[in-house]
Design a protein around this motif. Structure first.
Motif, PDB file in Angstrom:
ATOM      1  N   ILE A 145       1.097  -1.008  -0.112  1.00  0.00           N
ATOM      2  CA  ILE A 145       0.016  -0.355  -0.652  1.00  0.00           C
ATOM      3  C   ILE A 145       0.648   1.312   0.295  1.00  0.00           C
ATOM      4  O   ILE A 145       2.047   1.319   0.721  1.00  0.00           O
ATOM      5  N   LEU A 179      -7.696  -9.461   0.794  1.00  0.00           N
ATOM      6  CA  LEU A 179      -7.706  -7.407   0.786  1.00  0.00           C
ATOM      7  C   LEU A 179      -9.063  -7.228   1.042  1.00  0.00           C
ATOM      8  O   LEU A 179      -9.324  -5.741   1.568  1.00  0.00           O
ATOM      9  N   ILE A 182      -8.135  -6.008   4.890  1.00  0.00           N
ATOM     10  CA  ILE A 182      -7.226  -4.403   5.348  1.00  0.00           C
ATOM     11  C   ILE A 182      -8.831  -4.021   4.804  1.00  0.00           C
ATOM     12  O   ILE A 182      -8.377  -1.958   5.356  1.00  0.00           O
ATOM     13  N   GLN A 183      -9.614  -4.059   3.835  1.00  0.00           N
ATOM     14  CA  GLN A 183     -10.284  -2.625   3.498  1.00  0.00           C
ATOM     15  C   GLN A 183     -11.278  -1.923   4.553  1.00  0.00           C
ATOM     16  O   GLN A 183     -11.818  -1.339   4.479  1.00  0.00           O
ATOM     17  N   GLY A 191      -6.030   0.265   1.732  1.00  0.00           N
ATOM     18  CA  GLY A 191      -6.572  -0.949   0.437  1.00  0.00           C
ATOM     19  C   GLY A 191      -7.271  -0.664  -1.204  1.00  0.00           C
ATOM     20  O   GLY A 191      -7.354  -2.006  -1.468  1.00  0.00           O
TER      21      GLY A 191
END
Length: 486
Positions: A145, A179, A182-183, A191
């Motif tokens: 990122i 992912l 993470i978002q 992300g």
């Protein structure tokens, strides 16, 4: 067969003192203070503050006439270094530009910082229950990122890197699942792989409302129409009126397109601007002064000077004395060089700014930017008989405090153009007028570059459409289509 040739070459090389001076000139006040502090720490022969001895080695500078004190007492020529050094031995410090290290640019002193953005995200992911393999993959994703909060790389490339560097084999589906986790982290939108996904993540975490639901539909189904501001097509497709569209767009405009930037800016130590000069108006006259922080009181240590004289009077010339003399003379020379360089720095800064002030006298007296005259580096260089590169070093990194605010000196430089009267006018003046016209335009029907060129011509500035486009881009103003609002 070997042949001998005799060639003549004309080479121009900068002396160590000139290199040191150029480095000092380009430093703004805060960086100069750091350099001064570093020099005082590294050279015990250099001291700050007033010297009690009458044989002061401090180079004083008066801004009004730039007359410095007599520096004859600085010399250490009264000791015969040849008694200690052989004919072909040249101390290394004499061939170095800053007397202590290799000839390279000064390294920037890093700012102290708190938790990095990457570590901030990793601290959050640690609160999730993940397997050892999942932790490695999420750490790898977080490491991908950037500062804006986006993952710019293709997931296929990340899969390959995981296989080669971590010996972990995974799938696109597994990567996308992690992912999504993470978002869910803060800041909202982190992300994302593109702007559309970033905005959607933020909208979906908001409290549901009719306008936010419509905003999500617009981004998911008509992102291109939204980006290009085709509002009529959006109204037609979603069968909504102007007020409903305006409410949805308002929801989107409140989102952060660079979620990582908010964390970085909040945790970065802001550098305070310290003006290098101050211009005041007293009884209708301009008064220029140099920031006192640029004029430190420095002198050479009497203790080191006495040590050198002590070795001079010594009758025994041993190897240890030779090393001591070389060290002391190195430090004394370095201190003298630094004091002289600071004096020249002060003179150079003052002469440059004084020439700029006189050249733009009408502006500094009135504050009216229309009074700014076209001025290029060469104009000032010729006025003070210095090289253009020296003027550039002063202009690019120095600030001046004026009755109208603190300004970067390079902002006073601009090219010239002819108005309809045949007079030279500053491009800064034209840019200000252009910016004013755009600010006053009807945002529902923003002006194209062609129309802006016509308006400027009517105001007495006949410039081409491509020139208008260039100035608009320099002002960081988007094209008409992107300035449109409903």
């Amino acid at each position: 067969m070997l042949r001998q040739n005799l060639q003549q070459k004309l080479l121009q090389k900068l002396s160590p003192q000139q290199i040191q001076l150029m480095k000092l000139i380009q430093l703004p006040t805060q960086a100069f203070e750091q350099k001064l502090k570093q020099e005082l720490e590294e050279n015990p022969a250099l001291e700050s503050g007033k010297e009690n001895s009458e044989e002061s080695l401090n180079s004083e500078l008066d801004n009004s006439d730039f007359e410095s004190s007599d520096n004859e007492s600085i010399t250490t020529e009264d000791i015969n270094i040849d008694e200690y050094l052989s004919d072909d031995e040249i101390p290394n410090y004499k061939t170095q530009s800053n007397n202590y290290s290799v000839d390279d640019d000064d390294k920037q002193i890093p700012y102290a910082s708190g938790t990095s953005f990457t570590q901030y995200l990793k601290n959050q992911i640690n609160t999730y229950s993940l397997s050892e393999t999942e932790e490695i993959i999420t750490d790898f994703l977080i490491g991908s990122i950037d500062e804006s909060g986006y993952i710019r790389r293709d997931l296929e490339d990340i899969i390959d890197d995981l296989a080669f560097t971590q010996n972990i084999y995974t799938t696109i589906e597994e990567l996308e699942r992690l992912l999504k986790i993470i978002q869910q982290l803060d800041p909202s939108g982190v992300g994302a792989r593109n702007l559309k996904e970033c905005l959607l993540i933020q909208l979906k975490r908001k409290k549901e409302s009719s306008s936010s639901n419509l905003a999500i539909k617009i981004l998911e189904e008509s992102f291109e129409h939204f980006v290009k501001k085709h509002y009529a097509k959006l109204q037609q497709k979603f069968k909504i009126n102007e007020e409903e569209l305006k409410a949805a767009i308002s929801q989107i405009e409140k989102l952060n397109p660079k979620p990582g930037g908010s964390y970085v800016s909040n945790n970065k130590i802001a550098e305070q601007i310290v003006p290098d000069f101050t211009i005041k108006i007293e009884e209708g006259e301009l008064i220029l002064s140099l920031n006192s922080r640029n004029s430190p009181e420095l002198h050479i240590s009497n203790e080191y000077n006495n040590l050198l004289h002590g070795y001079k009077n010594s009758k025994v010339k041993s190897k240890s004395q030779k090393d001591a003399v070389q060290f002391i003379k190195q430090k004394l020379d370095a201190a003298k060089w630094f004091i002289d360089a600071i004096k020249q720095r002060q003179q150079t800064l003052f002469l440059n700014m004084n020439a700029i002030m006189q050249y733009q006298k009408e502006y500094f007296l009135t504050g009216d930017e229309r009074k700014l005259k076209p001025m290029i580096l060469k104009d000032i260089a010729e006025a003070i008989q210095m090289d253009v590169s020296t003027v550039s070093r002063v202009a690019n990194s120095k600030y001046v405090s004026t009755p109208y605010g603190t300004r970067l000196i390079k902002d006073f430089f601009s090219e010239s153009m002819k108005n309809d009267q045949g007079e030279d006018v500053s491009t800064t003046e034209i840019k200000n007028i252009l910016s004013s016209v755009i600010n006053q335009e009807d945002k529902k029907k923003p002006l194209t570059d062609d129309k802006l060129a016509i308006i400027l011509k009517e105001k007495g500035y006949p410039i081409a459409r491509r020139t208008v486009a260039k100035y608009r881009e320099q002002l960081d103003i988007p094209v008409a289509r992107l300035r449109k609002k409903i």
